[in-house]
Design an enzyme around this catalytic site. Structure first.
Site, PDB file in Angstrom:
ATOM      1  CE1 TYR A 155      -4.183   1.492  -0.125  1.00 57.03           C
ATOM      2  CE2 TYR A 155      -3.574   2.623   1.899  1.00 57.03           C
ATOM      3  CZ  TYR A 155      -4.433   2.450   0.838  1.00 57.03           C
ATOM      4  OH  TYR A 155      -5.551   3.260   0.735  1.00 57.03           O
ATOM      5  CE  LYS A 162      -7.025   6.399   0.777  1.00 55.52           C
ATOM      6  NZ  LYS A 162      -7.991   7.258   0.050  1.00 55.52           N
TER       7      LYS A 162
HETATM    8  P1  NAD Z   1     -12.386   3.907  -7.905  1.00 51.88           P
HETATM    9  O1  NAD Z   1     -11.269   3.646  -8.846  1.00 51.88           O
HETATM   10  O2  NAD Z   1     -13.737   3.506  -8.324  1.00 51.88           O
HETATM   11  O3  NAD Z   1     -12.425   5.425  -7.426  1.00 51.88           O
HETATM   12  C1  NAD Z   1     -11.282   6.250  -7.411  1.00 51.88           C
HETATM   13  C2  NAD Z   1     -11.695   7.530  -8.099  1.00 51.88           C
HETATM   14  O4  NAD Z   1     -10.648   8.500  -8.038  1.00 51.88           O
HETATM   15  C3  NAD Z   1     -12.031   7.304  -9.579  1.00 51.88           C
HETATM   16  O5  NAD Z   1     -13.327   7.761  -9.858  1.00 51.88           O
HETATM   17  C4  NAD Z   1     -11.007   8.147 -10.291  1.00 51.88           C
HETATM   18  O6  NAD Z   1     -11.462   8.676 -11.519  1.00 51.88           O
HETATM   19  C5  NAD Z   1     -10.770   9.239  -9.229  1.00 51.88           C
HETATM   20  N1  NAD Z   1      -9.592  10.028  -9.540  1.00 51.88           N
HETATM   21  C6  NAD Z   1      -8.298   9.597  -9.694  1.00 51.88           C
HETATM   22  N2  NAD Z   1      -7.522  10.637 -10.048  1.00 51.88           N
HETATM   23  C7  NAD Z   1      -8.337  11.729 -10.125  1.00 51.88           C
HETATM   24  C8  NAD Z   1      -8.121  13.096 -10.480  1.00 51.88           C
HETATM   25  N3  NAD Z   1      -6.905  13.563 -10.820  1.00 51.88           N
HETATM   26  N4  NAD Z   1      -9.187  13.948 -10.449  1.00 51.88           N
HETATM   27  C9  NAD Z   1     -10.424  13.498 -10.108  1.00 51.88           C
HETATM   28  N5  NAD Z   1     -10.682  12.224  -9.774  1.00 51.88           N
HETATM   29  C10 NAD Z   1      -9.642  11.350  -9.789  1.00 51.88           C
HETATM   30  O7  NAD Z   1     -11.956   3.125  -6.554  1.00 51.88           O
HETATM   31  P2  NAD Z   1     -12.577   3.191  -5.084  1.00 51.88           P
HETATM   32  O8  NAD Z   1     -12.004   2.015  -4.391  1.00 51.88           O
HETATM   33  O9  NAD Z   1     -14.017   3.397  -5.154  1.00 51.88           O
HETATM   34  O10 NAD Z   1     -11.867   4.468  -4.448  1.00 51.88           O
HETATM   35  C11 NAD Z   1     -12.590   5.521  -3.844  1.00 51.88           C
HETATM   36  C12 NAD Z   1     -11.927   5.928  -2.537  1.00 51.88           C
HETATM   37  O11 NAD Z   1     -12.086   4.870  -1.597  1.00 51.88           O
HETATM   38  C13 NAD Z   1     -10.438   6.186  -2.631  1.00 51.88           C
HETATM   39  O12 NAD Z   1     -10.102   7.278  -1.787  1.00 51.88           O
HETATM   40  C14 NAD Z   1      -9.850   4.904  -2.087  1.00 51.88           C
HETATM   41  O13 NAD Z   1      -8.541   5.073  -1.587  1.00 51.88           O
HETATM   42  C15 NAD Z   1     -10.840   4.634  -0.988  1.00 51.88           C
HETATM   43  N6  NAD Z   1     -10.838   3.292  -0.421  1.00 51.88           N
HETATM   44  C16 NAD Z   1     -10.940   2.205  -1.210  1.00 51.88           C
HETATM   45  C17 NAD Z   1     -10.925   0.941  -0.646  1.00 51.88           C
HETATM   46  C18 NAD Z   1     -11.029  -0.286  -1.514  1.00 51.88           C
HETATM   47  O14 NAD Z   1     -10.671  -1.365  -1.047  1.00 51.88           O
HETATM   48  N7  NAD Z   1     -11.526  -0.185  -2.733  1.00 51.88           N
HETATM   49  C19 NAD Z   1     -10.811   0.786   0.737  1.00 51.88           C
HETATM   50  C20 NAD Z   1     -10.725   1.937   1.535  1.00 51.88           C
HETATM   51  C21 NAD Z   1     -10.730   3.176   0.957  1.00 51.88           C
END
Ligand code: NAD
Length: 260
Positions: A155, A162
Protein backbone atom coordinates in the site's frame (compact mmCIF):
# COMPACT_ATOMS: atom_id res chain seq x y z
CA UNK A 1 -39.62 12.25 5.50
CA UNK A 2 -36.26 10.74 4.50
CA UNK A 3 -33.04 11.51 6.35
CA UNK A 4 -31.61 13.71 3.58
CA UNK A 5 -34.70 15.30 2.05
CA UNK A 6 -33.99 18.83 0.81
CA UNK A 7 -30.21 18.35 0.86
CA UNK A 8 -27.94 18.88 -2.14
CA UNK A 9 -25.07 16.43 -2.44
CA UNK A 10 -22.05 16.50 -4.73
CA UNK A 11 -20.14 13.24 -5.05
CA UNK A 12 -16.58 13.19 -6.42
CA UNK A 13 -15.04 9.92 -7.57
CA UNK A 14 -17.50 7.80 -9.54
CA UNK A 15 -15.56 5.93 -12.23
CA UNK A 16 -17.95 3.01 -12.75
CA UNK A 17 -20.66 0.97 -11.01
CA UNK A 18 -18.11 -0.65 -8.69
CA UNK A 19 -16.87 2.69 -7.32
CA UNK A 20 -17.41 3.36 -3.63
CA UNK A 21 -18.58 6.82 -4.71
CA UNK A 22 -21.38 5.15 -6.67
CA UNK A 23 -22.51 3.19 -3.60
CA UNK A 24 -22.57 6.46 -1.69
CA UNK A 25 -24.38 8.39 -4.45
CA UNK A 26 -27.12 5.74 -4.59
CA UNK A 27 -27.55 5.71 -0.81
CA UNK A 28 -27.73 9.52 -0.59
CA UNK A 29 -30.32 9.52 -3.36
CA UNK A 30 -32.32 6.74 -1.69
CA UNK A 31 -32.52 8.86 1.46
CA UNK A 32 -33.88 11.87 -0.39
CA UNK A 33 -30.84 13.97 -1.39
CA UNK A 34 -30.51 15.66 -4.79
CA UNK A 35 -27.25 14.21 -6.03
CA UNK A 36 -24.73 15.65 -8.50
CA UNK A 37 -21.64 13.82 -9.70
CA UNK A 38 -18.15 14.94 -10.62
CA UNK A 39 -15.76 12.62 -12.43
CA UNK A 40 -12.05 12.79 -13.32
CA UNK A 41 -12.12 13.41 -17.07
CA UNK A 42 -13.75 12.94 -20.49
CA UNK A 43 -12.93 9.22 -20.90
CA UNK A 44 -15.14 8.40 -17.91
CA UNK A 45 -18.20 10.34 -19.06
CA UNK A 46 -19.60 7.42 -21.10
CA UNK A 47 -19.82 5.32 -17.91
CA UNK A 48 -20.64 8.01 -15.35
CA UNK A 49 -23.43 9.87 -17.16
CA UNK A 50 -25.87 6.92 -17.42
CA UNK A 51 -25.25 6.06 -13.77
CA UNK A 52 -25.96 9.64 -12.73
CA UNK A 53 -29.07 9.84 -14.89
CA UNK A 54 -30.41 6.64 -13.28
CA UNK A 55 -30.61 8.49 -9.95
CA UNK A 56 -31.97 11.68 -11.49
CA UNK A 57 -28.68 13.63 -11.39
CA UNK A 58 -28.78 16.66 -13.65
CA UNK A 59 -25.39 17.97 -12.54
CA UNK A 60 -22.68 15.68 -13.94
CA UNK A 61 -19.44 17.57 -14.46
CA UNK A 62 -15.78 16.68 -15.02
CA UNK A 63 -13.07 17.87 -12.64
CA UNK A 64 -9.45 16.79 -12.58
CA UNK A 65 -8.52 17.58 -8.99
CA UNK A 66 -4.86 18.23 -9.88
CA UNK A 67 -6.05 21.35 -11.72
CA UNK A 68 -6.97 24.37 -9.55
CA UNK A 69 -8.83 26.01 -12.44
CA UNK A 70 -10.96 22.87 -12.90
CA UNK A 71 -11.79 22.85 -9.18
CA UNK A 72 -12.74 26.53 -9.27
CA UNK A 73 -14.87 25.93 -12.37
CA UNK A 74 -16.80 23.00 -10.88
CA UNK A 75 -17.41 24.93 -7.66
CA UNK A 76 -18.74 27.89 -9.63
CA UNK A 77 -21.01 25.67 -11.76
CA UNK A 78 -22.26 23.88 -8.64
CA UNK A 79 -23.08 27.23 -7.05
CA UNK A 80 -25.05 28.28 -10.15
CA UNK A 81 -26.85 24.95 -10.31
CA UNK A 82 -27.58 24.13 -6.66
CA UNK A 83 -27.26 27.48 -4.92
CA UNK A 84 -25.85 25.85 -1.80
CA UNK A 85 -24.35 22.43 -1.13
CA UNK A 86 -25.07 20.37 1.99
CA UNK A 87 -22.97 17.28 1.32
CA UNK A 88 -19.61 16.88 -0.37
CA UNK A 89 -18.15 13.40 -0.82
CA UNK A 90 -14.45 12.93 -1.62
CA UNK A 91 -13.89 9.41 -2.94
CA UNK A 92 -10.69 9.99 -4.92
CA UNK A 93 -7.26 8.42 -4.82
CA UNK A 94 -4.47 7.64 -7.24
CA UNK A 95 -0.88 6.43 -7.21
CA UNK A 96 1.29 4.93 -9.94
CA UNK A 97 1.16 1.13 -10.03
CA UNK A 98 4.96 1.11 -9.60
CA UNK A 99 4.55 2.69 -6.19
CA UNK A 100 2.03 0.07 -5.03
CA UNK A 101 4.44 -2.85 -4.99
CA UNK A 102 7.85 -3.63 -3.54
CA UNK A 103 9.58 -1.64 -0.84
CA UNK A 104 8.25 1.75 0.19
CA UNK A 105 11.77 3.19 -0.03
CA UNK A 106 11.58 2.82 -3.83
CA UNK A 107 8.92 5.53 -3.95
CA UNK A 108 9.97 8.23 -6.41
CA UNK A 109 9.76 11.92 -5.56
CA UNK A 110 7.37 12.42 -8.45
CA UNK A 111 5.23 9.43 -7.42
CA UNK A 112 5.10 10.66 -3.84
CA UNK A 113 3.98 14.12 -4.96
CA UNK A 114 1.32 12.75 -7.28
CA UNK A 115 -0.17 10.34 -4.72
CA UNK A 116 -0.29 12.99 -2.00
CA UNK A 117 -1.61 15.63 -4.40
CA UNK A 118 -4.50 13.58 -5.82
CA UNK A 119 -5.33 11.53 -2.72
CA UNK A 120 -4.89 14.04 0.11
CA UNK A 121 -4.37 17.64 -1.02
CA UNK A 122 -7.44 17.46 -3.28
CA UNK A 123 -9.69 17.27 -0.19
CA UNK A 124 -8.19 20.51 1.09
CA UNK A 125 -8.53 22.16 -2.32
CA UNK A 126 -12.17 21.08 -2.71
CA UNK A 127 -13.03 22.17 0.82
CA UNK A 128 -11.55 25.61 0.14
CA UNK A 129 -13.27 26.03 -3.20
CA UNK A 130 -16.68 24.95 -1.89
CA UNK A 131 -16.49 26.74 1.47
CA UNK A 132 -18.48 29.78 0.27
CA UNK A 133 -21.42 27.65 -0.88
CA UNK A 134 -21.51 25.05 1.92
CA UNK A 135 -24.68 25.37 3.97
CA UNK A 136 -24.72 25.33 7.80
CA UNK A 137 -25.56 21.81 8.95
CA UNK A 138 -23.61 20.35 6.02
CA UNK A 139 -21.12 17.50 5.94
CA UNK A 140 -17.91 16.56 4.13
CA UNK A 141 -16.93 12.90 3.96
CA UNK A 142 -13.67 11.41 2.65
CA UNK A 143 -12.68 7.78 2.07
CA UNK A 144 -9.65 6.27 3.74
CA UNK A 145 -8.06 2.90 4.53
CA UNK A 146 -6.43 1.31 7.58
CA UNK A 147 -3.05 1.31 5.74
CA UNK A 148 -2.79 4.91 7.05
CA UNK A 149 -2.25 3.58 10.59
CA UNK A 150 -0.68 0.15 10.18
CA UNK A 151 1.54 -1.26 7.47
CA UNK A 152 -0.43 -2.93 4.68
CA UNK A 153 2.14 -4.58 2.37
CA UNK A 154 2.37 -2.82 -1.03
CA UNK A 155 0.00 0.00 0.00
CA UNK A 156 3.13 2.10 0.52
CA UNK A 157 2.78 5.74 -0.52
CA UNK A 158 -1.01 5.42 -0.47
CA UNK A 159 -0.82 4.66 3.25
CA UNK A 160 1.17 7.83 3.73
CA UNK A 161 -1.33 9.77 1.61
CA UNK A 162 -4.21 8.38 3.69
CA UNK A 163 -2.45 9.46 6.90
CA UNK A 164 -2.27 12.98 5.42
CA UNK A 165 -5.90 12.76 4.38
CA UNK A 166 -7.04 11.73 7.87
CA UNK A 167 -5.01 14.52 9.49
CA UNK A 168 -6.56 16.92 6.97
CA UNK A 169 -10.02 15.71 8.02
CA UNK A 170 -9.24 16.76 11.61
CA UNK A 171 -7.86 20.18 10.63
CA UNK A 172 -10.79 20.80 8.30
CA UNK A 173 -13.24 19.72 11.03
CA UNK A 174 -11.68 22.38 13.25
CA UNK A 175 -11.86 25.04 10.51
CA UNK A 176 -15.44 24.28 9.50
CA UNK A 177 -16.84 23.68 12.98
CA UNK A 178 -17.84 27.32 13.58
CA UNK A 179 -19.65 27.28 10.21
CA UNK A 180 -21.71 24.32 11.51
CA UNK A 181 -20.20 21.94 8.97
CA UNK A 182 -18.82 18.54 9.94
CA UNK A 183 -15.90 16.73 8.32
CA UNK A 184 -15.35 12.99 8.74
CA UNK A 185 -13.73 10.03 7.04
CA UNK A 186 -14.90 6.48 6.44
CA UNK A 187 -12.18 3.84 6.70
CA UNK A 188 -13.49 1.02 4.53
CA UNK A 189 -12.30 -2.57 4.39
CA UNK A 190 -11.09 -3.87 1.02
CA UNK A 191 -13.61 -3.63 -1.87
CA UNK A 192 -12.99 -4.78 -5.44
CA UNK A 193 -12.77 -1.54 -7.41
CA UNK A 194 -10.59 -0.07 -10.15
CA UNK A 195 -8.36 1.73 -7.64
CA UNK A 196 -7.96 -1.37 -5.46
CA UNK A 197 -6.89 -3.44 -8.47
CA UNK A 198 -3.77 -1.27 -8.69
CA UNK A 199 -2.48 -2.48 -5.31
CA UNK A 200 -0.23 -5.51 -5.74
CA UNK A 201 -1.59 -8.59 -3.90
CA UNK A 202 -5.05 -7.06 -3.42
CA UNK A 203 -6.93 -10.25 -4.41
CA UNK A 204 -5.41 -12.37 -1.64
CA UNK A 205 -5.82 -9.53 0.87
CA UNK A 206 -9.50 -9.35 -0.11
CA UNK A 207 -10.05 -13.11 0.35
CA UNK A 208 -8.15 -13.26 3.66
CA UNK A 209 -10.14 -10.29 5.01
CA UNK A 210 -13.46 -12.16 4.90
CA UNK A 211 -11.91 -15.11 6.76
CA UNK A 212 -10.47 -13.11 9.63
CA UNK A 213 -12.58 -10.01 10.17
CA UNK A 214 -15.01 -10.44 13.11
CA UNK A 215 -18.15 -10.19 10.96
CA UNK A 216 -16.68 -12.77 8.50
CA UNK A 217 -17.67 -11.11 5.27
CA UNK A 218 -16.38 -8.60 2.77
CA UNK A 219 -17.49 -5.00 2.74
CA UNK A 220 -19.77 -3.70 -0.03
CA UNK A 221 -20.24 -0.26 -1.52
CA UNK A 222 -23.77 -0.38 -0.05
CA UNK A 223 -22.29 -0.78 3.46
CA UNK A 224 -20.16 2.30 2.91
CA UNK A 225 -23.10 4.20 1.39
CA UNK A 226 -25.23 3.58 4.47
CA UNK A 227 -22.54 4.92 6.82
CA UNK A 228 -22.15 7.96 4.55
CA UNK A 229 -25.89 8.62 4.95
CA UNK A 230 -25.44 8.54 8.74
CA UNK A 231 -22.46 10.92 8.56
CA UNK A 232 -24.36 13.34 6.31
CA UNK A 233 -27.59 13.33 8.32
CA UNK A 234 -28.73 14.88 11.58
CA UNK A 235 -28.23 11.47 13.22
CA UNK A 236 -24.51 12.31 13.51
CA UNK A 237 -25.01 15.98 14.38
CA UNK A 238 -22.17 16.10 16.97
CA UNK A 239 -19.73 13.81 15.14
CA UNK A 240 -16.83 15.59 13.45
CA UNK A 241 -13.13 15.04 12.76
CA UNK A 242 -13.57 11.27 13.08
CA UNK A 243 -12.46 8.24 11.15
CA UNK A 244 -15.36 5.76 11.21
CA UNK A 245 -14.48 2.15 10.36
CA UNK A 246 -16.68 0.21 7.99
CA UNK A 247 -14.54 -2.89 8.14
CA UNK A 248 -16.52 -5.59 9.93
CA UNK A 249 -14.37 -4.94 13.00
CA UNK A 250 -11.03 -5.77 11.32
CA UNK A 251 -9.26 -2.86 13.04
CA UNK A 252 -9.83 -4.32 16.53
CA UNK A 253 -7.74 -7.41 15.82
CA UNK A 254 -4.31 -7.75 17.42
CA UNK A 255 -3.51 -10.65 15.10
CA UNK A 256 -5.04 -11.96 11.89
CA UNK A 257 -3.73 -15.49 12.49
CA UNK A 258 -6.59 -18.00 12.54
CA UNK A 259 -6.25 -20.25 15.67
CA UNK A 260 -6.01 -23.95 14.75
P1 NAD B 1 -12.39 3.91 -7.91
O1 NAD B 1 -11.27 3.65 -8.85
O2 NAD B 1 -13.74 3.51 -8.32
O3 NAD B 1 -12.42 5.43 -7.43
C1 NAD B 1 -11.28 6.25 -7.41
C2 NAD B 1 -11.69 7.53 -8.10
O4 NAD B 1 -10.65 8.50 -8.04
C3 NAD B 1 -12.03 7.30 -9.58
O5 NAD B 1 -13.33 7.76 -9.86
C4 NAD B 1 -11.01 8.15 -10.29
O6 NAD B 1 -11.46 8.68 -11.52
C5 NAD B 1 -10.77 9.24 -9.23
N1 NAD B 1 -9.59 10.03 -9.54
C6 NAD B 1 -8.30 9.60 -9.69
N2 NAD B 1 -7.52 10.64 -10.05
C7 NAD B 1 -8.34 11.73 -10.13
C8 NAD B 1 -8.12 13.10 -10.48
N3 NAD B 1 -6.91 13.56 -10.82
N4 NAD B 1 -9.19 13.95 -10.45
C9 NAD B 1 -10.42 13.50 -10.11
N5 NAD B 1 -10.68 12.22 -9.77
C10 NAD B 1 -9.64 11.35 -9.79
O7 NAD B 1 -11.96 3.13 -6.55
P2 NAD B 1 -12.58 3.19 -5.08
O8 NAD B 1 -12.00 2.01 -4.39
O9 NAD B 1 -14.02 3.40 -5.15
O10 NAD B 1 -11.87 4.47 -4.45
C11 NAD B 1 -12.59 5.52 -3.84
C12 NAD B 1 -11.93 5.93 -2.54
O11 NAD B 1 -12.09 4.87 -1.60
C13 NAD B 1 -10.44 6.19 -2.63
O12 NAD B 1 -10.10 7.28 -1.79
C14 NAD B 1 -9.85 4.90 -2.09
O13 NAD B 1 -8.54 5.07 -1.59
C15 NAD B 1 -10.84 4.63 -0.99
N6 NAD B 1 -10.84 3.29 -0.42
C16 NAD B 1 -10.94 2.21 -1.21
C17 NAD B 1 -10.92 0.94 -0.65
C18 NAD B 1 -11.03 -0.29 -1.51
O14 NAD B 1 -10.67 -1.37 -1.05
N7 NAD B 1 -11.53 -0.19 -2.73
C19 NAD B 1 -10.81 0.79 0.74
C20 NAD B 1 -10.73 1.94 1.53
C21 NAD B 1 -10.73 3.18 0.96
Amino acid sequence: MSLLTGKNALVFGVANKRSIAWGIAQALHAHGASVGLSYAGPVLERRVRPLGESIGADFIEPCDVTDDAAIAAVAQKAGEHFGQIDILIHSIAHANRDELQGPYYHTSREGFHMALDISAYSLVALAGAFQPILRRGGALVALTYYGSEKVAPNYNVMGVAKAALEASVRYLAYDFGPQGIRVNAISAGPIRTLAAAGVSGFKSLYRHFAEVTPLKQNITIEDVGNTAVFLCSELSSQVTGQVIYVDGGYNILATTEIPQ
